[in-house]
Write an enzyme that holds these catalytic residues in place. Structure first.
Site, PDB file in Angstrom:
ATOM      1  N   ARG A   1     -80.195   7.672 -33.569  1.00 33.02           N
ATOM      2  CA  ARG A   1     -79.734   6.536 -33.083  1.00 33.02           C
ATOM      3  C   ARG A   1     -78.582   6.825 -32.175  1.00 33.02           C
ATOM      4  O   ARG A   1     -78.401   8.141 -31.695  1.00 33.02           O
ATOM      5  CB  ARG A   1     -79.229   5.292 -34.205  1.00 33.02           C
ATOM      6  CG  ARG A   1     -78.069   5.621 -34.865  1.00 33.02           C
ATOM      7  CD  ARG A   1     -78.112   4.833 -36.184  1.00 33.02           C
ATOM      8  NE  ARG A   1     -79.208   5.068 -37.120  1.00 33.02           N
ATOM      9  CZ  ARG A   1     -79.609   4.466 -38.092  1.00 33.02           C
ATOM     10  NH1 ARG A   1     -78.899   3.382 -38.437  1.00 33.02           N
ATOM     11  NH2 ARG A   1     -80.357   4.850 -38.723  1.00 33.02           N
TER      12      ARG A   1
ATOM     13  N   LYS B   1     -74.912  -8.734 -43.866  1.00 31.70           N
ATOM     14  CA  LYS B   1     -76.072  -9.025 -43.373  1.00 31.70           C
ATOM     15  C   LYS B   1     -77.192  -9.849 -44.207  1.00 31.70           C
ATOM     16  O   LYS B   1     -78.311 -10.106 -43.754  1.00 31.70           O
ATOM     17  CB  LYS B   1     -76.657  -7.582 -42.520  1.00 31.70           C
ATOM     18  CG  LYS B   1     -75.963  -6.962 -41.897  1.00 31.70           C
ATOM     19  CD  LYS B   1     -76.420  -5.722 -41.415  1.00 31.70           C
ATOM     20  CE  LYS B   1     -75.246  -5.022 -40.994  1.00 31.70           C
ATOM     21  NZ  LYS B   1     -75.762  -3.551 -40.559  1.00 31.70           N
TER      22      LYS B   1
ATOM     23  N   PRO C   1     -79.653  -8.165 -35.570  1.00 30.74           N
ATOM     24  CA  PRO C   1     -78.732  -9.063 -36.192  1.00 30.74           C
ATOM     25  C   PRO C   1     -77.977  -8.373 -37.212  1.00 30.74           C
ATOM     26  O   PRO C   1     -78.090  -7.462 -38.024  1.00 30.74           O
ATOM     27  CB  PRO C   1     -79.847  -9.909 -37.245  1.00 30.74           C
ATOM     28  CG  PRO C   1     -80.907  -9.181 -37.189  1.00 30.74           C
ATOM     29  CD  PRO C   1     -81.208  -8.154 -36.068  1.00 30.74           C
ATOM     30  N   GLU C   2     -76.409  -8.525 -36.933  1.00 33.20           N
ATOM     31  CA  GLU C   2     -75.507  -7.991 -37.623  1.00 33.20           C
ATOM     32  C   GLU C   2     -74.738  -9.359 -38.231  1.00 33.20           C
ATOM     33  O   GLU C   2     -75.319 -10.378 -37.935  1.00 33.20           O
ATOM     34  CB  GLU C   2     -74.533  -7.070 -36.879  1.00 33.20           C
ATOM     35  CG  GLU C   2     -75.398  -5.875 -36.491  1.00 33.20           C
ATOM     36  CD  GLU C   2     -74.354  -4.755 -35.583  1.00 33.20           C
ATOM     37  OE1 GLU C   2     -73.374  -4.781 -35.754  1.00 33.20           O
ATOM     38  OE2 GLU C   2     -75.109  -4.218 -34.754  1.00 33.20           O
TER      39      GLU C   2
END
Length: 296
Positions: free
Chosen positions: A278, A61, A2-3
DNA sequence: CAAGGCTCCTGATAGC
DNA sequence: TGCTATCAGGAGCCTT
């Protein structure tokens, strides 16, 4: 993950389904989900009981739900803060729905209608209570006042952000992910916006022109708008869409997760760089690396 | 003080 | 089959 677009979709859904309702009880609160709430699970539950949810707000967010004070004379106004982390969902479900394996908290309402559940597999998200403080037209919880306004906020100051970025000594992707400078952008939309703006994430911020940063801001807003359009169309048709899933946007991605697939602009194979545990995806042709290209 | 790195967590998946 | 290693990553916190 979720952004901003996913969180905004959740905000709109919650505004539709839980704003104006009075909380009866909070149950099944997972300790890790409230690790940032000073009083822990029992205090959170005790403070929420009997309060009404006035509205649902968002910055970047973060979500927060301002609460009506039972005591009208109370000076401080509290809000329930929610962050979805990587895998968090806020679900509005009939009260008799069986609990799933990752239930972290359930909020029951006095009207006996559908309850609000916080579900979070990887437990990076969380709930907490905090007092609101003035910050422009809309009060914001004290503990998230350090979060910058996001690029969809009417009060986001483009020129100020651009000037600040050009003064910093870092790379542009790091700057995009710094929530105290610009909020709402995570790893996926950072890669997508950089691809649209034809900028490599390792480019030093100090070397970017104002025009390049103007274009980058426009790219961020374009990607956000496209994702909101894809995900925000049906939130008031089904309870289950009040969640943090982003799968609906997967088919529109041009860079993130597209390793070895052809760039939609030039056909060059998309590459991946490992970075801080990442990944960064980019087109080595459209997004020229600042130094010799690293091995992917 | 700015910058960058570490860490929390769990389930899917790959490799042996 | 069953084990281990790897990967996903937001953001608070710590070190430099």
């Amino acid at each position: 993950m979720p952004e901003l677009p996913e969180v905004e979709t959740v905000r709109a859904g919650l505004q539709r389904w839980v704003a104006g309702r009075r909380i009866a009880a909070v149950e099944d609160v997972h300790a890790r989900a409230v690790r940032r709430h000073p009083g822990g699970a029992s205090d959170l539950a005790a403070q929420l009981a009997g309060r009404s949810i006035e509205s649902v707000q968002r910055r970047g967010k973060y979500l927060w739900l301002p609460l009506g004070a039972p005591d009208a004379l109370a000076a401080a106004r509290p809000a329930l803060i929610a962050h979805l982390g990587m895998s968090g969902q806020l679900l509005v479900l009939p009260a008799d729905t069986p609990p799933g394996p990752h239930l972290r908290a359930r909020i029951r309402f006095a009207d006996g209608g559908p309850e609000l559940r916080f579900v979070d597999q990887r437990t990076f998200g969380g709930l907490r209570l905090d007092d609101l403080t003035d910050d422009g037209p809309t009060p914001v919880p004290v503990s998230i006042a350090h979060i910058a306004r996001d690029p969809l906020d009417p009060l986001f100051d483009d020129a100020r952000w651009i000037a600040a970025v050009r003064r910093r000594h870092t790379t542009i992707k790091r700057a995009l992910l710094d929530q105290s400078s610009i909020s709402g952008v995570g790893n996926i939309y950072a890669d997508e916006a950089l691809w649209r703006a034809r900028l490599h994430g390792d480019r030093p911020t100090a070397g970017l022109t104002r025009a390049q940063l103007v274009e980058l801001l426009a790219a961020i807003r374009e990607v956000f708008a496209a994702a909101l359009l894809a995900g925000g169309t049906s939130f008031d048709a089904l309870y289950v869409n009040v969640n943090g899933q982003s799968g609906y946007f997967d088919r529109s991605l041009n860079a993130y997760g597209q390793l070895d697939r052809p760039c939609a602009r030039c056909g060059t194979s998309i590459r991946r760089l490992k970075w801080m545990n990442r990944s960064s995806y980019y087109c080595p042709s459209c997004q020229r690396p600042p130094r010799a290209p690293r091995a992917s």
